[in-house]
Write a protein that holds these residues in place. Structure first.
Motif, mmCIF file in Angstrom:
data_model
loop_
_atom_site.group_PDB
_atom_site.id
_atom_site.type_symbol
_atom_site.label_atom_id
_atom_site.label_comp_id
_atom_site.label_asym_id
_atom_site.label_seq_id
_atom_site.Cartn_x
_atom_site.Cartn_y
_atom_site.Cartn_z
ATOM 1 N N ALA A 65 39.819 -21.302 -59.874
ATOM 2 C CA ALA A 65 38.792 -20.502 -59.196
ATOM 3 C C ALA A 65 39.094 -20.383 -57.705
ATOM 4 N N PHE A 66 39.488 -21.484 -57.088
ATOM 5 C CA PHE A 66 39.825 -21.443 -55.661
ATOM 6 C C PHE A 66 41.080 -20.620 -55.408
ATOM 7 N N LYS A 67 42.054 -20.735 -56.298
ATOM 8 C CA LYS A 67 43.287 -19.965 -56.131
ATOM 9 C C LYS A 67 43.026 -18.470 -56.242
ATOM 10 N N LEU A 68 42.186 -18.083 -57.190
ATOM 11 C CA LEU A 68 41.875 -16.659 -57.361
ATOM 12 C C LEU A 68 41.000 -16.129 -56.234
ATOM 13 N N ALA A 69 40.096 -16.948 -55.737
ATOM 14 C CA ALA A 69 39.200 -16.512 -54.660
ATOM 15 C C ALA A 69 39.888 -16.511 -53.304
ATOM 16 N N ASN A 70 40.937 -17.296 -53.154
ATOM 17 C CA ASN A 70 41.631 -17.433 -51.870
ATOM 18 C C ASN A 70 43.137 -17.307 -52.061
ATOM 19 N N PRO A 71 43.630 -16.126 -52.361
ATOM 20 C CA PRO A 71 45.070 -15.986 -52.599
ATOM 21 C C PRO A 71 45.916 -16.323 -51.372
ATOM 22 N N ASN A 72 45.333 -16.260 -50.189
ATOM 23 C CA ASN A 72 46.087 -16.588 -48.974
ATOM 24 C C ASN A 72 46.414 -18.074 -48.886
ATOM 25 N N LEU A 73 45.731 -18.913 -49.671
ATOM 26 C CA LEU A 73 46.019 -20.347 -49.656
ATOM 27 C C LEU A 73 47.230 -20.722 -50.496
ATOM 28 N N MET A 74 47.790 -19.771 -51.176
ATOM 29 C CA MET A 74 48.890 -20.084 -52.070
ATOM 30 C C MET A 74 50.253 -20.019 -51.400
ATOM 31 N N ARG A 84 43.604 -30.992 -52.585
ATOM 32 C CA ARG A 84 42.838 -32.009 -51.868
ATOM 33 C C ARG A 84 41.339 -31.775 -51.987
ATOM 34 N N ALA A 85 40.936 -30.511 -51.895
ATOM 35 C CA ALA A 85 39.507 -30.186 -51.971
ATOM 36 C C ALA A 85 38.939 -30.533 -53.335
ATOM 37 N N MET A 132 35.847 -25.100 -47.466
ATOM 38 C CA MET A 132 35.312 -24.496 -46.246
ATOM 39 C C MET A 132 35.581 -25.387 -45.035
ATOM 40 N N LYS A 133 35.535 -26.704 -45.245
ATOM 41 C CA LYS A 133 35.844 -27.629 -44.152
ATOM 42 C C LYS A 133 37.289 -27.499 -43.695
ATOM 43 N N ALA A 134 38.160 -27.090 -44.616
ATOM 44 C CA ALA A 134 39.574 -26.915 -44.281
ATOM 45 C C ALA A 134 39.818 -25.638 -43.497
ATOM 46 N N GLY A 135 38.770 -24.841 -43.289
ATOM 47 C CA GLY A 135 38.896 -23.658 -42.458
ATOM 48 C C GLY A 135 38.876 -22.342 -43.205
ATOM 49 N N VAL A 136 38.714 -22.378 -44.499
ATOM 50 C CA VAL A 136 38.658 -21.149 -45.286
ATOM 51 C C VAL A 136 37.217 -20.654 -45.283
ATOM 52 N N GLN A 137 37.015 -19.454 -44.785
ATOM 53 C CA GLN A 137 35.658 -18.920 -44.647
ATOM 54 C C GLN A 137 35.231 -18.182 -45.913
ATOM 55 N N GLY A 138 33.940 -18.093 -46.092
ATOM 56 C CA GLY A 138 33.398 -17.301 -47.185
ATOM 57 C C GLY A 138 32.445 -18.099 -48.049
ATOM 58 N N ILE A 139 31.294 -17.515 -48.298
ATOM 59 C CA ILE A 139 30.294 -18.161 -49.141
ATOM 60 C C ILE A 139 30.775 -18.260 -50.580
ATOM 61 N N LYS A 140 31.764 -17.440 -50.938
ATOM 62 C CA LYS A 140 32.328 -17.470 -52.294
ATOM 63 C C LYS A 140 32.897 -18.845 -52.623
ATOM 64 N N ASN A 141 33.323 -19.579 -51.598
ATOM 65 C CA ASN A 141 33.915 -20.888 -51.814
ATOM 66 C C ASN A 141 32.893 -21.953 -52.171
#
Length: 164
Positions: A65-74, A84-85, A132-141
């Motif tokens: 879910a996190f990978k699909l919602a935040n492709p920039n983290l890959m 880690r999260a 979100m604490k790691a700096g990824v913004q968005g309520i989706k997280n």
């Protein structure tokens, strides 16, 4: 800049942190088996196996879910943020597991399901907060893992009903 070996070593170290989550699910599985009318070794083993497989599924689904919602983290190296999260979020299951054991063993309550549901919901929401604490913004997280945890929690309750 770290080498591939450095990432692999960091990856191996972080995978160790999923062990508490696996153990929490296994304890929930044991408690479910012990609260069945007929306790047999096969019932306990089936419950442990089902709980362990469910733990693997939960960790995989939350990570996905996190990978699909935040492709920039890959990108290389930042994929560790998700791992880690999720591992940190899953560590929030420990107090609920301890409370479930105390309620079952000390008080004699058959209250595994409420504690397991609360543990899974808290783990999902906490994993979202860690992203979100790691700096990824968005309520989706926060909303996505919380909704996914609700579905997982409901599935766990249904699965327990089918265990022998």
């Amino acid at each position: 800049m770290m080498t591939k070996i450095g990432y692999r070593q960091a990856d191996d170290q972080k995978s160790v942190y999923f062990i508490p989550a696996y153990l929490c699910f296994i304890v929930f599985g044991i408690l479910v088996a012990l609260n069945k009318p007929a306790i047999t070794m096969s019932t306990v083993l089936i419950s442990i196996l089902a709980a362990f497989l469910f733990a693997i599924l939960v960790i995989f689904l939350l990570s996905l879910a996190f990978k699909l919602a935040n492709p920039n983290l890959m990108t290389e190296g930042e994929g560790q943020v998700i791992k880690r999260a999720v591992s940190t979020g899953m560590s929030f299951m420990i107090p609920f597991t301890v409370l479930a054991v105390l309620a079952d063993v000390v008080l004699g309550w058959d209250a595994v399901m409420p504690f397991a549901s609360a543990a899974v919901m808290t783990a999902g929401a906490s994993a979202g907060m860690e992203v979100m604490k790691a700096g990824v913004q968005g309520i989706k997280n926060v909303l996505l893992p919380t909704f996914l945890s609700f579905i997982i929690s409901t599935s766990w309750m249904i699965l327990v009903g089918f265990l022998p």
